[in-house]
Scaffold this motif. Structure first.
Motif, PDB file in Angstrom:
ATOM      1  N   GLY A  46       0.839  -1.196   0.000  1.00 39.25           N
ATOM      2  CA  GLY A  46       0.000   0.000   0.000  1.00 39.25           C
ATOM      3  C   GLY A  46       0.873   1.244   0.000  1.00 39.25           C
ATOM      4  O   GLY A  46       2.058   1.188  -0.335  1.00 39.25           O
ATOM      5  N   GLY A  47       0.280   2.359   0.391  1.00 39.71           N
ATOM      6  CA  GLY A  47       1.017   3.609   0.413  1.00 39.71           C
ATOM      7  C   GLY A  47       1.147   4.189  -0.999  1.00 39.71           C
ATOM      8  O   GLY A  47       0.500   3.742  -1.944  1.00 39.71           O
ATOM      9  N   ASN A  48       2.028   5.163  -1.147  1.00 42.27           N
ATOM     10  CA  ASN A  48       2.187   5.863  -2.434  1.00 42.27           C
ATOM     11  C   ASN A  48       3.324   5.346  -3.302  1.00 42.27           C
ATOM     12  O   ASN A  48       3.261   5.400  -4.530  1.00 42.27           O
ATOM     13  N   THR A  49       4.373   4.840  -2.692  1.00 44.48           N
ATOM     14  CA  THR A  49       5.560   4.473  -3.481  1.00 44.48           C
ATOM     15  C   THR A  49       5.256   3.502  -4.618  1.00 44.48           C
ATOM     16  O   THR A  49       5.764   3.674  -5.730  1.00 44.48           O
ATOM     17  N   ASP A  74      -1.177  -5.258   3.477  1.00 45.34           N
ATOM     18  CA  ASP A  74      -1.944  -4.656   4.576  1.00 45.34           C
ATOM     19  C   ASP A  74      -3.047  -3.795   3.989  1.00 45.34           C
ATOM     20  O   ASP A  74      -3.079  -3.525   2.787  1.00 45.34           O
ATOM     21  N   ARG A  76      -5.982  -0.522   5.167  1.00 44.65           N
ATOM     22  CA  ARG A  76      -6.571   0.344   6.181  1.00 44.65           C
ATOM     23  C   ARG A  76      -8.036  -0.043   6.310  1.00 44.65           C
ATOM     24  O   ARG A  76      -8.696  -0.390   5.327  1.00 44.65           O
ATOM     25  N   ASN A  86      -5.877   1.052   0.259  1.00 42.00           N
ATOM     26  CA  ASN A  86      -4.795   0.483  -0.570  1.00 42.00           C
ATOM     27  C   ASN A  86      -5.385  -0.279  -1.759  1.00 42.00           C
ATOM     28  O   ASN A  86      -4.827  -0.280  -2.854  1.00 42.00           O
ATOM     29  N   GLY A 142       6.361  -1.618   1.345  1.00 41.73           N
ATOM     30  CA  GLY A 142       6.957  -0.296   1.442  1.00 41.73           C
ATOM     31  C   GLY A 142       7.567  -0.165   2.824  1.00 41.73           C
ATOM     32  O   GLY A 142       7.565  -1.113   3.620  1.00 41.73           O
ATOM     33  N   MET A 143       8.093   1.009   3.116  1.00 45.06           N
ATOM     34  CA  MET A 143       8.615   1.251   4.458  1.00 45.06           C
ATOM     35  C   MET A 143       8.357   2.710   4.850  1.00 45.06           C
ATOM     36  O   MET A 143       8.577   3.621   4.029  1.00 45.06           O
ATOM     37  N   GLY A 144       7.890   2.897   6.047  1.00 43.95           N
ATOM     38  CA  GLY A 144       7.692   4.267   6.526  1.00 43.95           C
ATOM     39  C   GLY A 144       8.990   4.847   7.062  1.00 43.95           C
ATOM     40  O   GLY A 144       9.979   4.132   7.252  1.00 43.95           O
ATOM     41  N   HIS A 148       8.521   1.230   9.800  1.00 40.58           N
ATOM     42  CA  HIS A 148       7.414   0.253   9.745  1.00 40.58           C
ATOM     43  C   HIS A 148       7.281  -0.290   8.332  1.00 40.58           C
ATOM     44  O   HIS A 148       7.707   0.332   7.356  1.00 40.58           O
ATOM     45  N   ALA A 150       4.278  -2.782   5.926  1.00 41.47           N
ATOM     46  CA  ALA A 150       2.880  -3.180   5.958  1.00 41.47           C
ATOM     47  C   ALA A 150       2.234  -2.328   7.053  1.00 41.47           C
ATOM     48  O   ALA A 150       2.446  -1.121   7.092  1.00 41.47           O
ATOM     49  N   LYS A 202       0.267   5.818  12.034  1.00 42.86           N
ATOM     50  CA  LYS A 202      -0.001   6.438  10.719  1.00 42.86           C
ATOM     51  C   LYS A 202      -1.478   6.222  10.442  1.00 42.86           C
ATOM     52  O   LYS A 202      -1.909   5.083  10.265  1.00 42.86           O
ATOM     53  N   ARG A 207      -6.222  -1.206  11.123  1.00 40.26           N
ATOM     54  CA  ARG A 207      -5.735  -1.840   9.896  1.00 40.26           C
ATOM     55  C   ARG A 207      -5.726  -3.350  10.056  1.00 40.26           C
ATOM     56  O   ARG A 207      -5.838  -3.870  11.154  1.00 40.26           O
ATOM     57  N   LYS A 230      13.196   8.905   3.958  1.00 37.90           N
ATOM     58  CA  LYS A 230      13.404   7.495   4.359  1.00 37.90           C
ATOM     59  C   LYS A 230      14.886   7.176   4.633  1.00 37.90           C
ATOM     60  O   LYS A 230      15.228   6.048   4.985  1.00 37.90           O
TER      61      LYS A 230
HETATM   62  C1  6PG Z   1       0.176   1.611   4.375  1.00 38.08           C
HETATM   63  C2  6PG Z   1       1.378   0.889   3.831  1.00 38.08           C
HETATM   64  C3  6PG Z   1       2.611   1.319   4.543  1.00 38.08           C
HETATM   65  C4  6PG Z   1       3.448   2.010   3.486  1.00 38.08           C
HETATM   66  C5  6PG Z   1       4.549   2.819   4.124  1.00 38.08           C
HETATM   67  C6  6PG Z   1       5.247   3.673   3.055  1.00 38.08           C
HETATM   68  O1  6PG Z   1      -0.913   1.050   4.339  1.00 38.08           O
HETATM   69  O2  6PG Z   1       0.355   2.741   4.800  1.00 38.08           O
HETATM   70  O3  6PG Z   1       1.258  -0.407   3.739  1.00 38.08           O
HETATM   71  O4  6PG Z   1       3.350   0.279   5.114  1.00 38.08           O
HETATM   72  O5  6PG Z   1       4.007   1.030   2.619  1.00 38.08           O
HETATM   73  O6  6PG Z   1       3.973   3.666   5.095  1.00 38.08           O
HETATM   74  O7  6PG Z   1       4.279   4.541   2.513  1.00 38.08           O
HETATM   75  P1  6PG Z   1       4.666   5.487   1.274  1.00 38.08           P
HETATM   76  O8  6PG Z   1       4.986   4.564   0.131  1.00 38.08           O
HETATM   77  O9  6PG Z   1       3.425   6.302   1.024  1.00 38.08           O
HETATM   78  O10 6PG Z   1       5.851   6.305   1.709  1.00 38.08           O
END
Ligand code: 6PG
Length: 276
Positions: A46-49, A74, A76, A86, A142-144, A148, A150, A202, A207, A230
């Motif tokens: 998920g997320g933007n990357t 993962d 939300r 996601n 991804g990684m925050g 973190h 997932a 976040k 989730r 990051k």
């Molecule tokens: C989520 C993601 C989360 C995401 C990281 C990176 O549901 O938020 O699964 O783990 O991969 O937070 O988010 P970005 O890619 O937006 O930086």
């Protein structure tokens, strides 16, 4: 870090190069899985990357999409058409644009309570994963900036027992395992593949996440990280002995599978690895 092979670290110029490399690796992973087992089971991040990777992937017709099964590392606990979903991001950038059978796309049932959704998704995964060897072919993560991945955040109960000093004695559930064994399919029937998250730092708070157990049994894990914000987490994840409880992505180390980090120049800046 949980035992596992050393990760491959790839650093590209920018987000576009990162997305292109991710597509190349995913296509290769899909081809190998379909050739070997007749299906490709992938957990999308998920997320933007991953957004640009999914957009580029939507133009790929060399994958037999009818053999692809899609789940989510993962989700939300929001409506599936929410801007925060996601699933919605993946549907808009990829899933609505490729001929993957709808019955083979498995969103988290976010219309349930978070506990019921985690239980239900655990069951879904047990049906989707091949019965003979129930492993994801590929998990995209991804990684925050806090390390973190997932929806496994710092201090998560899912990390208890991985560090030798991070235990949780919960009066309700009693002491969690003090030593997490190396993930094995032998315990597949009793392990949790998914877990509810009630207090994500976040937003949104609630989730459902895949657990380190199911992620570490994957044949391949690809971690996609881009951006200046990051840098510290990348260094902590790859070049420190930070506790897993503090940098959760350090708990992701496939036991026999391949771990690949795809970074853009900004996120990999502190690693000093040669450019690709
Ligand atoms: C989520 C993601 C989360 C995401 C990281 C990176 O549901 O938020 O699964 O783990 O991969 O937070 O988010 P970005 O890619 O937006 O930086």
């Amino acid at each position: 870090m949980v035992s596992g092979r050393a990760p491959e670290i790839w650093i590209g110029e920018d987000g576009e190069a990162l997305a292109r490399e991710g597509v190349k690796r995913l296509v290769d992973s899909a081809r190998r899985a379909i050739a070997a087992r007749g299906r490709f089971v992938v957990a999308l991040a998920g997320g933007n990357t991953p957004r640009r990777l999914y957009q580029l992937l939507s133009h790929i017709d060399s994958i037999d999409w009818t053999r692809v099964h899609v789940c989510f590392s993962d989700e939300r606990m929001v409506a599936l058409d929410s801007p925060d979903s996601n699933y919605r991001m993946a549907r808009e950038t990829l899933l609505s644009l490729v001929p993957v059978p709808p019955s083979q796309v498995h969103p988290v049932p976010t219309d349930l309570s978070v506990d019921e959704a985690a239980l239900r998704y655990d069951q879904v995964l047990r049906q989707v994963l091949p019965q003979t060897e129930p492993r994801l072919d590929l998990a995209l993560l991804g990684m925050g900036s806090d390390g973190h991945t997932a929806s496994i955040f710092p201090g998560s109960r899912l990390l208890a027992g991985v560090d030798d000093d991070f235990l949780l004695d919960d009066p309700e559930t009693g002491p969690l395992r003090s030593d997490v064994p190396t993930p094995s399919l032998d315990s597949f029937g009793s392990e949790r593949l998914c877990a509810p998250v009630y207090d994500a730092p976040k937003p949104p708070l609630q989730r459902v996440t895949m657990t380190p157990y199911v992620l570490n049994l994957a044949r391949q894990v690809i971690v996609l990280v881009a951006g200046d914000d990051k840098v510290a987490a990348v260094s902590a994840a790859l070049e420190s002995d930070a506790r897993v409880a503090e940098i959760p992505i350090r708990a992701i180390a496939p036991v026999t599978g391949e771990l690949v980090w795809l970074l853009d120049r900004k996120a990999g800046r502190a690693l000093g690895s040669p450019m690709r």
